[in-house]
Design a protein around this motif. Structure first.
Motif, PDB file in Angstrom:
ATOM      1  N   VAL A   9      63.999  -7.948  86.400  1.00  0.00           N
ATOM      2  CA  VAL A   9      62.693  -8.571  86.216  1.00  0.00           C
ATOM      3  C   VAL A   9      62.916  -9.966  85.644  1.00  0.00           C
ATOM      4  O   VAL A   9      63.778 -10.143  84.776  1.00  0.00           O
ATOM      5  N   GLU A  10      62.136 -10.949  86.112  1.00  0.00           N
ATOM      6  CA  GLU A  10      62.312 -12.301  85.582  1.00  0.00           C
ATOM      7  C   GLU A  10      61.080 -12.851  84.881  1.00  0.00           C
ATOM      8  O   GLU A  10      61.189 -13.618  83.934  1.00  0.00           O
ATOM      9  N   ASN A  11      59.879 -12.455  85.311  1.00  0.00           N
ATOM     10  CA  ASN A  11      58.708 -13.190  84.825  1.00  0.00           C
ATOM     11  C   ASN A  11      58.048 -12.598  83.591  1.00  0.00           C
ATOM     12  O   ASN A  11      57.177 -13.232  83.006  1.00  0.00           O
ATOM     13  N   LEU A  12      58.437 -11.383  83.170  1.00  0.00           N
ATOM     14  CA  LEU A  12      57.898 -10.808  81.943  1.00  0.00           C
ATOM     15  C   LEU A  12      58.977  -9.963  81.268  1.00  0.00           C
ATOM     16  O   LEU A  12      59.902  -9.470  81.936  1.00  0.00           O
ATOM     17  N   SER A  13      58.819  -9.785  79.973  1.00  0.00           N
ATOM     18  CA  SER A  13      59.713  -8.874  79.259  1.00  0.00           C
ATOM     19  C   SER A  13      59.261  -7.437  79.490  1.00  0.00           C
ATOM     20  O   SER A  13      58.140  -7.167  79.908  1.00  0.00           O
ATOM     21  N   VAL A  14      60.165  -6.522  79.219  1.00  0.00           N
ATOM     22  CA  VAL A  14      59.911  -5.078  79.335  1.00  0.00           C
ATOM     23  C   VAL A  14      60.153  -4.470  77.953  1.00  0.00           C
ATOM     24  O   VAL A  14      61.144  -4.815  77.297  1.00  0.00           O
ATOM     25  N   PRO A  15      59.223  -3.602  77.483  1.00  0.00           N
ATOM     26  CA  PRO A  15      58.148  -2.882  78.168  1.00  0.00           C
ATOM     27  C   PRO A  15      56.825  -3.627  78.337  1.00  0.00           C
ATOM     28  O   PRO A  15      55.859  -3.030  78.824  1.00  0.00           O
ATOM     29  N   PHE A  16      56.739  -4.916  77.955  1.00  0.00           N
ATOM     30  CA  PHE A  16      55.453  -5.605  78.052  1.00  0.00           C
ATOM     31  C   PHE A  16      54.919  -5.595  79.479  1.00  0.00           C
ATOM     32  O   PHE A  16      53.711  -5.479  79.697  1.00  0.00           O
ATOM     33  N   ASP A  17      55.806  -5.734  80.470  1.00  0.00           N
ATOM     34  CA  ASP A  17      55.393  -5.656  81.868  1.00  0.00           C
ATOM     35  C   ASP A  17      54.994  -4.214  82.167  1.00  0.00           C
ATOM     36  O   ASP A  17      55.844  -3.337  82.329  1.00  0.00           O
ATOM     37  N   ARG A  18      53.689  -3.950  82.233  1.00  0.00           N
ATOM     38  CA  ARG A  18      53.201  -2.575  82.308  1.00  0.00           C
ATOM     39  C   ARG A  18      53.629  -1.879  83.598  1.00  0.00           C
ATOM     40  O   ARG A  18      53.990  -0.711  83.595  1.00  0.00           O
ATOM     41  N   ARG A  19      53.542  -2.585  84.730  1.00  0.00           N
ATOM     42  CA  ARG A  19      53.920  -1.954  85.995  1.00  0.00           C
ATOM     43  C   ARG A  19      55.382  -1.528  85.962  1.00  0.00           C
ATOM     44  O   ARG A  19      55.727  -0.398  86.304  1.00  0.00           O
ATOM     45  N   VAL A  20      56.252  -2.445  85.524  1.00  0.00           N
ATOM     46  CA  VAL A  20      57.682  -2.125  85.501  1.00  0.00           C
ATOM     47  C   VAL A  20      57.949  -0.993  84.517  1.00  0.00           C
ATOM     48  O   VAL A  20      58.757  -0.098  84.793  1.00  0.00           O
ATOM     49  N   TRP A  21      57.260  -1.002  83.389  1.00  0.00           N
ATOM     50  CA  TRP A  21      57.493   0.059  82.413  1.00  0.00           C
ATOM     51  C   TRP A  21      57.040   1.412  82.960  1.00  0.00           C
ATOM     52  O   TRP A  21      57.700   2.433  82.739  1.00  0.00           O
ATOM     53  N   GLN A  22      55.936   1.433  83.701  1.00  0.00           N
ATOM     54  CA  GLN A  22      55.509   2.686  84.318  1.00  0.00           C
ATOM     55  C   GLN A  22      56.543   3.172  85.340  1.00  0.00           C
ATOM     56  O   GLN A  22      56.812   4.375  85.441  1.00  0.00           O
ATOM     57  N   GLU A  23      57.116   2.242  86.084  1.00  0.00           N
ATOM     58  CA  GLU A  23      58.163   2.619  87.033  1.00  0.00           C
ATOM     59  C   GLU A  23      59.384   3.167  86.295  1.00  0.00           C
ATOM     60  O   GLU A  23      59.973   4.180  86.715  1.00  0.00           O
ATOM     61  N   CYS A  24      59.756   2.521  85.200  1.00  0.00           N
ATOM     62  CA  CYS A  24      60.895   3.001  84.404  1.00  0.00           C
ATOM     63  C   CYS A  24      60.651   4.437  83.935  1.00  0.00           C
ATOM     64  O   CYS A  24      61.543   5.292  84.035  1.00  0.00           O
ATOM     65  N   ALA A  25      59.468   4.685  83.389  1.00  0.00           N
ATOM     66  CA  ALA A  25      59.161   6.014  82.863  1.00  0.00           C
ATOM     67  C   ALA A  25      59.153   7.059  83.970  1.00  0.00           C
ATOM     68  O   ALA A  25      59.629   8.188  83.783  1.00  0.00           O
ATOM     69  N   THR A  26      58.628   6.702  85.129  1.00  0.00           N
ATOM     70  CA  THR A  26      58.600   7.639  86.257  1.00  0.00           C
ATOM     71  C   THR A  26      60.012   8.005  86.690  1.00  0.00           C
ATOM     72  O   THR A  26      60.329   9.184  86.911  1.00  0.00           O
ATOM     73  N   LEU A  27      60.867   7.017  86.811  1.00  0.00           N
ATOM     74  CA  LEU A  27      62.247   7.271  87.229  1.00  0.00           C
ATOM     75  C   LEU A  27      62.998   8.071  86.173  1.00  0.00           C
ATOM     76  O   LEU A  27      63.744   9.010  86.491  1.00  0.00           O
ATOM     77  N   ARG A  28      62.813   7.706  84.916  1.00  0.00           N
ATOM     78  CA  ARG A  28      63.459   8.455  83.826  1.00  0.00           C
ATOM     79  C   ARG A  28      63.044   9.919  83.855  1.00  0.00           C
ATOM     80  O   ARG A  28      63.900  10.820  83.764  1.00  0.00           O
ATOM     81  N   ASP A  29      61.767  10.171  84.025  1.00  0.00           N
ATOM     82  CA  ASP A  29      61.278  11.546  84.033  1.00  0.00           C
ATOM     83  C   ASP A  29      61.787  12.321  85.246  1.00  0.00           C
ATOM     84  O   ASP A  29      61.843  13.553  85.212  1.00  0.00           O
ATOM     85  N   ALA A  30      62.138  11.591  86.311  1.00  0.00           N
ATOM     86  CA  ALA A  30      62.680  12.241  87.506  1.00  0.00           C
ATOM     87  C   ALA A  30      64.181  12.444  87.426  1.00  0.00           C
ATOM     88  O   ALA A  30      64.786  12.955  88.380  1.00  0.00           O
ATOM     89  N   GLY A  31      64.789  12.050  86.307  1.00  0.00           N
ATOM     90  CA  GLY A  31      66.204  12.298  86.110  1.00  0.00           C
ATOM     91  C   GLY A  31      67.111  11.105  86.318  1.00  0.00           C
ATOM     92  O   GLY A  31      68.333  11.217  86.168  1.00  0.00           O
ATOM     93  N   TRP A  32      66.558   9.956  86.642  1.00  0.00           N
ATOM     94  CA  TRP A  32      67.381   8.763  86.818  1.00  0.00           C
ATOM     95  C   TRP A  32      67.783   8.179  85.465  1.00  0.00           C
ATOM     96  O   TRP A  32      67.005   8.200  84.515  1.00  0.00           O
ATOM     97  N   GLY A  33      68.994   7.638  85.415  1.00  0.00           N
ATOM     98  CA  GLY A  33      69.363   6.770  84.313  1.00  0.00           C
ATOM     99  C   GLY A  33      68.823   5.388  84.624  1.00  0.00           C
ATOM    100  O   GLY A  33      69.061   4.860  85.714  1.00  0.00           O
ATOM    101  N   VAL A  34      68.056   4.805  83.706  1.00  0.00           N
ATOM    102  CA  VAL A  34      67.344   3.564  84.001  1.00  0.00           C
ATOM    103  C   VAL A  34      67.839   2.452  83.083  1.00  0.00           C
ATOM    104  O   VAL A  34      67.835   2.589  81.854  1.00  0.00           O
ATOM    105  N   HIS A  35      68.253   1.352  83.705  1.00  0.00           N
ATOM    106  CA  HIS A  35      68.655   0.138  83.003  1.00  0.00           C
ATOM    107  C   HIS A  35      67.743  -0.994  83.471  1.00  0.00           C
ATOM    108  O   HIS A  35      67.335  -1.035  84.637  1.00  0.00           O
TER     109      HIS A  35
END
Length: 392
Positions: A9-35
């Motif tokens: 991500v370049e244009n916002l920090s995370v978790p402030f970027d809500r869309r990206v943070w929701q994607e992170c949480a979804t992937l984490r809950d599905a078993g992915w390691g998320v960086h």
């Protein structure tokens, strides 16, 4: 099977970027390691490296662009160098997931693809349309360069994530992607996070009504249109029974504060800057009408506005200009002025101020849309389907 995902991500920090943070949480809950690799924030998200709720985040310092295209070239060049640098710190990556703008992150993805990673392009903005809408320079050399970078990004991507059907159409027609490799993951609020709180009358500054704007304040976001519409509401319609709050920030923030003063709105318009979520809920709970003043341009017409989704999650009625994707998102939860028609925008605000039953009905319709067909739950399914397609 889930593996290791790297989100750029370049244009916002995370978790402030809500869309990206929701994607992170979804992937984490599905078993992915998320960086995640992203810029540091100013007042939040300031740590260089941190793990938040199981998501590993690497952040870099970045000075936001000022001025014209040259400032953005400097910003993007710095971001790209830091992203390459931080990506070297990570081990095996199975999927690299790049969120634009800019359309330069495919260069990082290509290096990781050589090590066996798959590349998902998450197209938050159509950068050629963004260039045309933001700078007004026409289809010059830099525009052609932006188009070439978009083509390279599409070509490198194994899978494309689009935020709506208009963006998917572009990925298929302009990007040459197979429809089977393009997944629509709409930006949608987690409705449980958006809940009404008791109305605080003092937020209305002694007026019967509160108007609210939420979002970025850049040159293409229409805050100037909203301010001129409010001046029409006061001067042409004789309405002074309102206070307005503009929530958010951006590189046009100071100019919008100055314009408010030039229009004589200083006493009726309040600019809060970015505020914590709990304060956001207070303001939106007290708002009688929410504003989506994005003007018609090549980008806005086909983009999903996060502000509209969040207004609906809060059961707030909306006034918007008549943009294609604004209608898709809001449906009957909004009233639509002709594109860029500030006096009509003002008249629609006045109509809603005088129509509490319409406001209530529109708010209920909006909440039902984001809790149903446009919910993040549906977007989660599409996101996981995109990942499954990338690693198949």
């Amino acid at each position: 099977m889930p593996g290791e995902a790297l989100i750029l991500v370049e244009n916002l920090s995370v978790p402030f970027d809500r869309r990206v943070w929701q994607e992170c949480a979804t992937l984490r809950d599905a078993g992915w390691g998320v960086h995640v690799i992203c810029p540091q924030g100013t007042n939040r998200d300031t740590e260089a490296e941190v793990t938040v709720d199981g998501v590993h985040i690497l952040r870099y310092p970045l000075r936001a662009a000022t001025g014209g295209p040259a400032g953005y070239l400097q910003e993007y060049g710095s971001a790209l160098w830091h992203t390459f640098r931080l990506a070297r710190k990570l081990g095996r990556i199975d999927v690299v997931h790049a969120c634009n703008p800019p359309d330069l992150l495919f260069l990082v993805a290509l290096r990781l693809k050589r090590r066996g990673a798959k590349f998902i392009f998450d197209q938050h903005d159509l950068c050629p349309e963004l260039y045309l809408s933001r700078f007004g320079r026409g289809e010059d050399f830099l525009y052609r360069a932006v188009c070439a970078l978009e083509r390279r990004t599409y070509r490198a991507a194994d899978v494309v994530i689009a935020t709506n059907e208009s963006y998917k159409e572009v990925a298929v027609t302009r990007g040459g992607k197979s429809p089977d490799d393009v997944f629509v993951v709409r930006s949608a609020p987690v409705v449980e996070r958006f809940h009404r709180v008791p109305v605080e009358p003092e937020l209305k500054k002694g007026k019967p009504h509160l108007l609210a704007y939420l979002g970025v304040m850049g040159p293409q976001d229409g805050v100037d249109y909203a301010l001129r519409a409010l001046a029409c509401l006061r001067d042409e319609l004789g309405r002074t029974d309102w206070h307005a709050v503009f929530i958010g920030s951006g590189d046009a923030f100071d100019d919008m504060v100055a314009l408010s003063g030039e229009l004589g709105l200083g006493e009726q318009v309040e600019f809060t800057g970015r505020i914590p979520d709990e304060d956001l809920l207070r303001y939106l709970s007290a708002a009688d009408v929410c504003l989506s003043p994005d003007p018609l341009n090549p980008l806005n017409d086909v983009s999903t506005m996060n502000k509209i989704m969040e207004y609906m999650a809060m059961s707030r009625p909306i006034v918007s200009f008549a943009l294609r994707e604004a209608r898709v998102s809001a449906g009957e939860a909004a009233l639509y002025a002709k594109a860029d028609d500030e006096p009509e925008f003002a008249k629609l605000i006045a109509h809603l101020l005088d129509s509490p039953e319409d406001r209530e009905k529109m708010g209920e319709l909006g909440r039902a849309r984001v809790a149903g067909a446009l919910s993040w739950e549906n977007s989660q399914k599409a996101l996981l389907a995109a990942y499954a397609a990338a690693v198949r």
